[in-house]
Design a protein around this motif. Sequence first.
Motif, PDB file in Angstrom:
ATOM      1  N   ALA A  72      31.130 -39.580 -12.388  1.00 55.53           N
ATOM      2  CA  ALA A  72      30.474 -41.066 -11.446  1.00 55.53           C
ATOM      3  C   ALA A  72      28.442 -40.187 -11.914  1.00 55.53           C
ATOM      4  CB  ALA A  72      30.764 -40.803  -9.842  1.00 55.53           C
ATOM      5  N   LEU A  73      28.810 -38.854 -11.611  1.00 55.14           N
ATOM      6  CA  LEU A  73      27.114 -38.286 -11.442  1.00 55.14           C
ATOM      7  C   LEU A  73      26.848 -38.088 -12.736  1.00 55.14           C
ATOM      8  CD1 LEU A  73      27.426 -35.750  -8.833  1.00 55.14           C
ATOM      9  CD2 LEU A  73      26.441 -37.380  -8.580  1.00 55.14           C
ATOM     10  N   LEU A  74      27.899 -37.880 -13.852  1.00 53.70           N
ATOM     11  CA  LEU A  74      27.415 -37.866 -15.611  1.00 53.70           C
ATOM     12  C   LEU A  74      27.237 -38.395 -16.806  1.00 53.70           C
ATOM     13  CD1 LEU A  74      29.209 -33.950 -14.461  1.00 53.70           C
ATOM     14  CD2 LEU A  74      26.945 -34.099 -14.607  1.00 53.70           C
ATOM     15  N   ASP A 102      36.304 -31.825  -8.722  1.00 49.04           N
ATOM     16  CA  ASP A 102      35.970 -33.073  -7.846  1.00 49.04           C
ATOM     17  C   ASP A 102      35.961 -33.731  -8.812  1.00 49.04           C
ATOM     18  OD1 ASP A 102      35.861 -35.463  -6.961  1.00 49.04           O
ATOM     19  OD2 ASP A 102      34.127 -34.722  -5.416  1.00 49.04           O
ATOM     20  N   THR A 103      36.739 -33.921 -10.016  1.00 51.96           N
ATOM     21  CA  THR A 103      36.276 -35.047 -11.659  1.00 51.96           C
ATOM     22  C   THR A 103      35.872 -36.516 -10.941  1.00 51.96           C
ATOM     23  OG1 THR A 103      38.280 -35.263 -11.793  1.00 51.96           O
ATOM     24  CG2 THR A 103      37.568 -33.355 -12.562  1.00 51.96           C
ATOM     25  N   PRO A 128      29.315 -37.740 -24.480  1.00 51.69           N
ATOM     26  CA  PRO A 128      28.548 -38.199 -23.478  1.00 51.69           C
ATOM     27  C   PRO A 128      30.254 -38.343 -22.059  1.00 51.69           C
ATOM     28  CG  PRO A 128      27.663 -39.363 -25.272  1.00 51.69           C
ATOM     29  CD  PRO A 128      28.559 -38.560 -26.175  1.00 51.69           C
ATOM     30  N   LEU A 129      30.027 -38.425 -21.462  1.00 54.42           N
ATOM     31  CA  LEU A 129      30.844 -38.776 -20.083  1.00 54.42           C
ATOM     32  C   LEU A 129      31.184 -40.125 -19.979  1.00 54.42           C
ATOM     33  CD1 LEU A 129      30.898 -36.294 -17.333  1.00 54.42           C
ATOM     34  CD2 LEU A 129      32.837 -36.777 -19.307  1.00 54.42           C
ATOM     35  N   LYS A 130      32.176 -40.683 -19.753  1.00 56.49           N
ATOM     36  CA  LYS A 130      32.225 -42.101 -18.440  1.00 56.49           C
ATOM     37  C   LYS A 130      33.294 -42.057 -17.837  1.00 56.49           C
ATOM     38  CE  LYS A 130      33.073 -44.176 -23.527  1.00 56.49           C
ATOM     39  NZ  LYS A 130      34.627 -45.033 -24.215  1.00 56.49           N
ATOM     40  N   GLU A 131      31.855 -42.582 -16.752  1.00 57.55           N
ATOM     41  CA  GLU A 131      32.417 -42.584 -15.224  1.00 57.55           C
ATOM     42  C   GLU A 131      33.989 -43.233 -15.390  1.00 57.55           C
ATOM     43  OE1 GLU A 131      31.289 -47.338 -13.787  1.00 57.55           O
ATOM     44  OE2 GLU A 131      30.235 -45.210 -13.705  1.00 57.55           O
ATOM     45  N   LYS A 132      34.439 -42.727 -14.317  1.00 59.32           N
ATOM     46  CA  LYS A 132      36.552 -42.941 -13.612  1.00 59.32           C
ATOM     47  C   LYS A 132      36.375 -44.795 -13.977  1.00 59.32           C
ATOM     48  CE  LYS A 132      40.683 -41.477 -11.547  1.00 59.32           C
ATOM     49  NZ  LYS A 132      41.060 -40.042 -11.696  1.00 59.32           N
ATOM     50  N   LEU A 188      36.816 -46.863  -9.730  1.00 60.11           N
ATOM     51  CA  LEU A 188      36.553 -46.920  -8.146  1.00 60.11           C
ATOM     52  C   LEU A 188      35.468 -47.976  -8.075  1.00 60.11           C
ATOM     53  CD1 LEU A 188      36.038 -43.401  -9.241  1.00 60.11           C
ATOM     54  CD2 LEU A 188      38.298 -43.728  -8.593  1.00 60.11           C
ATOM     55  N   GLY A 189      35.798 -49.679  -8.536  1.00 57.73           N
ATOM     56  CA  GLY A 189      34.678 -50.098  -7.780  1.00 57.73           C
ATOM     57  C   GLY A 189      33.468 -50.021  -7.673  1.00 57.73           C
ATOM     58  N   THR A 190      32.487 -49.549  -6.369  1.00 57.31           N
ATOM     59  CA  THR A 190      31.355 -49.399  -6.305  1.00 57.31           C
ATOM     60  C   THR A 190      31.284 -47.925  -6.072  1.00 57.31           C
ATOM     61  OG1 THR A 190      31.153 -50.059  -4.131  1.00 57.31           O
ATOM     62  CG2 THR A 190      30.173 -52.203  -5.834  1.00 57.31           C
ATOM     63  N   LEU A 191      31.675 -47.572  -5.877  1.00 54.29           N
ATOM     64  CA  LEU A 191      31.872 -45.729  -5.618  1.00 54.29           C
ATOM     65  C   LEU A 191      31.298 -45.159  -6.201  1.00 54.29           C
ATOM     66  CD1 LEU A 191      32.609 -43.654  -4.003  1.00 54.29           C
ATOM     67  CD2 LEU A 191      35.089 -43.123  -4.804  1.00 54.29           C
ATOM     68  N   ASN A 192      31.262 -45.317  -8.109  1.00 53.55           N
ATOM     69  CA  ASN A 192      30.241 -44.664  -8.757  1.00 53.55           C
ATOM     70  C   ASN A 192      28.766 -44.626  -8.552  1.00 53.55           C
ATOM     71  OD1 ASN A 192      32.651 -43.430 -11.004  1.00 53.55           O
ATOM     72  ND2 ASN A 192      32.971 -45.877 -11.440  1.00 53.55           N
ATOM     73  N   GLY A 193      28.467 -45.607  -9.211  1.00 52.90           N
ATOM     74  CA  GLY A 193      26.806 -45.993  -8.420  1.00 52.90           C
ATOM     75  C   GLY A 193      26.963 -45.519  -6.993  1.00 52.90           C
ATOM     76  N   GLU A 194      27.673 -45.864  -5.941  1.00 53.07           N
ATOM     77  CA  GLU A 194      26.668 -44.807  -4.450  1.00 53.07           C
ATOM     78  C   GLU A 194      27.054 -43.372  -4.998  1.00 53.07           C
ATOM     79  OE1 GLU A 194      30.237 -46.673  -1.954  1.00 53.07           O
ATOM     80  OE2 GLU A 194      29.493 -48.662  -2.467  1.00 53.07           O
ATOM     81  N   VAL A 195      27.748 -42.887  -5.380  1.00 49.92           N
ATOM     82  CA  VAL A 195      27.914 -41.624  -5.546  1.00 49.92           C
ATOM     83  C   VAL A 195      26.408 -41.298  -6.092  1.00 49.92           C
ATOM     84  CG1 VAL A 195      29.045 -39.529  -7.199  1.00 49.92           C
ATOM     85  CG2 VAL A 195      30.102 -41.099  -5.676  1.00 49.92           C
TER      86      VAL A 195
END
Length: 236
Positions: free
Chosen positions: A151-153, A145-146, A107-111, A114-121
């Motif tokens: 964020a997606l995965l 674009d990692t 499994p991947l972990k979001e970076k 990045l604040g709320t950016l992960n959820g927004e993506v």
Amino acid sequence: MPAEIDMRVTPALHEATIRELEGYDEDTKMFVAPVEEAFSDAYLTLGKLHDAKEAAARNEAWTEAQKVLLVAKEADKQQARLCKKFDAVHAALKKQVAAYDQQLSQPLKEKAGLGTLNGEVRAYAKSLSRDDRSKMVQQAFDAKDTDTLQALLGAQPFLSGFIPEEHAYYVRKFHESQNPALVKRLTVTRAAMKAVEERAPLLFPQMEKVLGMRRDKVKAIEQGNEDALKALKFGS
């Protein structure tokens, strides 16, 4: 040192064939060295058995049946040893492949940071059609674009609009893009495992070639010899 070409032995068992496998190079050869050694051992052993048969053929003190029995005894011994070696090598390769696969599928972990950016993506991706979402992911891969990919995965598939199979495919692709050396090791290890599966069984017909007859005929000679020896013990 590579074994010299022996026309009496199938080239499929020559160690040089391992160096032609997909993914084999200076960086990966250490990971399949035991396979190369096993093939070399099998090739050289078969050559020595042919030498032994030729030496036996020149011994006029032995009958034809004795020559077969003596060579067959050594051939059986070497066949059992080589089969055990190939089985051990195959088991090790299978374990390596499983370990590499696991590393490339974890499994991947979001970076972080990045604040709320992960959820927004993820929310943006989920709002797209499936085709557009696929294009978005491919563009992220093309641009390396990692941040977007993590964020997606790096969360549950449904948060980005993926079905589990899509998500697993992209996670694997992400790991492969980040670990080319590991991918190359997996490639050569899989190829080596396939080579063992396909070529190790060649030992059996090659042993029959050494003996110059099918195994059932050798067994018949052995049985006749045993029967004769038992008959000589009638008075004991």
